[in-house]
Write a protein that holds these residues in place. Structure first.
Motif, PDB file in Angstrom:
ATOM      1  N   GLU A  17       0.904  -1.238   0.009  1.00 47.74           N
ATOM      2  CA  GLU A  17      -0.043   0.210   0.037  1.00 47.74           C
ATOM      3  C   GLU A  17       1.082   1.239   0.028  1.00 47.74           C
ATOM      4  O   GLU A  17       0.509   2.109  -0.555  1.00 47.74           O
ATOM      5  N   LYS A  38       2.063   2.233  -3.623  1.00 45.91           N
ATOM      6  CA  LYS A  38       0.950   2.637  -4.206  1.00 45.91           C
ATOM      7  C   LYS A  38       0.784   4.129  -3.753  1.00 45.91           C
ATOM      8  O   LYS A  38       0.796   4.881  -4.611  1.00 45.91           O
ATOM      9  N   SER A  46       7.030   3.430  -9.114  1.00 43.06           N
ATOM     10  CA  SER A  46       5.541   3.605  -8.685  1.00 43.06           C
ATOM     11  C   SER A  46       5.071   4.932  -9.170  1.00 43.06           C
ATOM     12  O   SER A  46       3.983   5.346  -9.785  1.00 43.06           O
ATOM     13  N   THR A  80       2.473   5.864 -12.087  1.00 46.00           N
ATOM     14  CA  THR A  80       1.111   6.412 -11.896  1.00 46.00           C
ATOM     15  C   THR A  80       0.893   7.772 -12.557  1.00 46.00           C
ATOM     16  O   THR A  80      -0.001   8.041 -13.065  1.00 46.00           O
TER      17      THR A  80
END
Ligand code: RUB
Length: 313
Positions: A112, A115, A142, A146
Motif C-alpha cells: 500500500e 502505491k 510507482s 502513476t
C-alpha cells in the motif's frame, strides 16, 4: 526441538543474498513472508522456545544483506509481535497466528505504501518532463507509472546501473508499460543531465539527518543534478528510515564480490589488480530536494520530525 531452520527460510536467505530477490521493499516483504512460514514450521510447545526460534530466524535473515534498513525493520516488526504475544502469555498456536498476522500486515502495508508514494509523487510530474532514474526501485517506478497512468506524457532516462545492470529491468518495466524510456550508461548521466527536469530514485535506507543510502552512483547523479539545478526526488517508504542513525550509528555499506565488476578468469590473469565493489552510497541531504513517503512529502531536513513521530520519541 530441532534447531535447524526450515529449507524455505534458508532459501529466502540465499535468494536475498544472491540478489534473486532484491530491492529494499521486496527484501523486506520476502523476510516477513519467510518468518511467517518459519512460525508454522517450528515444532515446540514452549512459548519461550518458540520466541527464541523466531528471533534467531530473524537474526539469520538480517545477516543476508547489510544495507537495506527495510530488512531489519521488517524482521523487528514480526519478532516484536512474537515478543508481545509472549508477554500476553499466548500459547504456541496463538503465537503462530500472531506472528503470521504481523507478517501479513507488514506485507500489505508495504504494498500500500508503494502505491501511495506513487500517487503522492505523481503530482510532482508534469507533461513534457524528462525524468532520470537510477537502478530499479519499485517506489520510484510507482511514481513514474502513476504519472503515466494519469495521462501525463514524459520521457525517462534509465541508467544501466553497473555492475548488476538493474537499469535493464527498469527500462524493460517502463517500456512494457508504454513509457518512452532510453537506457544510458551510468557515465553518460552528466552529458544528459542538462536535459533532465527531475531525478527520481528510491532508497535502501534514510538516516535521521535526511541522508539517503541508495544504489552506488546515486550520490554522483545527485551531485550532477545539483550542478544542473535539476530536482532530486527520493521515493521511499517510512520503514526505510534507520532508527540506529538517530543514535549516531552509520549505515553499513555492502561490499560485494569483485567478480561482479570483472570476470574471475580476467582478474586471475591480473592478480595485482585490486577491485572494490560497494553496492550503495550515501547522498547527503543538501543534494536532495524532497523525500516522498506514504505519509507525505518531506524535505530531507524534516525527516527527523517524521522519525520522532514514527518511533514516538
Ligand atoms: C536496489 C536499490 C533500490 C532500492 C529501492 O539495490 O538500490 O533503489 O532498494 O528499491 P539492489 P525499492 O539491486 O542492490 O537490491 O523502491 O524497490 O524498495
Amino acid at each position: 526441538m530441532s534447531t535447524e531452520f526450515s529449507p524455505q527460510l534458508k532459501q529466502a536467505f540465499e535468494d536475498i543474498k544472491s540478489m534473486k530477490v532484491r530491492g529494499a521493499g521486496r527484501i523486506a516483504r520476502a523476510a516477513a513472508a519467510a518468518l511467517k512460514n518459519e512460525a508454522f514450521y517450528v515444532n515446540d510447545d514452549d512459548p519461550g522456545k518458540f520466541f527464541e526460534r523466531i528471533q534467531k530466524a530473524g537474526d539469520y535473515l538480517k545477516s543476508s544483506r547489510p544495507t537495506a534498513v527495510s530488512l531489519p525493520n521488517s524482521v523487528n516488526t514480526v519478532v516484536k509481535s512474537a515478543q508481545k504475544g509472549l508477554l500476553m502469555k499466548l500459547d504456541v498456536n496463538q503465537l503462530k497466528e500472531f506472528v503470521s498476522k504481523a507478517a501479513e500486515d507488514f506485507i500489505t502495508k508495504s504494498i500500500e505504501a508503494q502505491k501511495k508514494i506513487g500517487e503522492i509523487g505523481a503530482k510532482r510530474i508534469v507533461s513534457g518532463d524528462i525524468i532520470l532514474t537510477h537502478c530499479n526501485s519499485q517506489s520510484a517506478i510507482s511514481v513514474i507509472k502513476t504519472a503515466f497512468n494519469e495521462g501525463k506524457s514524459f520521457k525517462v532516462f534509465a541508467t544501466e546501473t553497473r555492475p548488476r545492470f538493474q537499469g535493464r529491468l527498469t527500462s524493460a518495466w517502463l517500456a512494457d508499460a508504454g513509457i518512452d524510456v532510453t537506457l544510458i550508461p551510468d557515465s553518460a548521466a552528466r552529458l544528459y543531465m542538462r536535459k533532465v527536469d527531475k531525478v527520481v530514485v528510491g532508497a535502501d535506507a534514510i538516516a535521521a539527518n535526511g541522508a539517503v543510502v541508495n544504489k552506488i552512483g546515486t550520490s554522483t547523479i545527485a551531485a550532477i543534478a545539483k550542478e544542473s539545478r535539476t530536482r532530486v526526488m527520493v521515493a521511499a517508504e517510512t520503514y526505510k528510515i534507520s532508527p540506529q542513525t538517530y543514535l549516531g550509528e552509520l549505515i553499513e555499506i555492502e561490499i560485494r564480490s569483485p567478480y561482479e565488476v570483472a570476470p574471475r578468469a580476467w582478474l586471475e590473469k591480473h592478480p595485482k589488480i585490486k577491485v572494490l565493489n560497494p553496492a550503495f552510497d550515501v547522498t547527503p541531504p543538501e543534494y536532495i530536494d524532497f523525500i516522498i513517503t506514504e505519509r507525505g512529502i518531506y524535505p530531507p531536513q524534516g525527516i527527523i520530525m517524521l522519525f520522532k513521530e514514527l518511533y514516538e520519541l
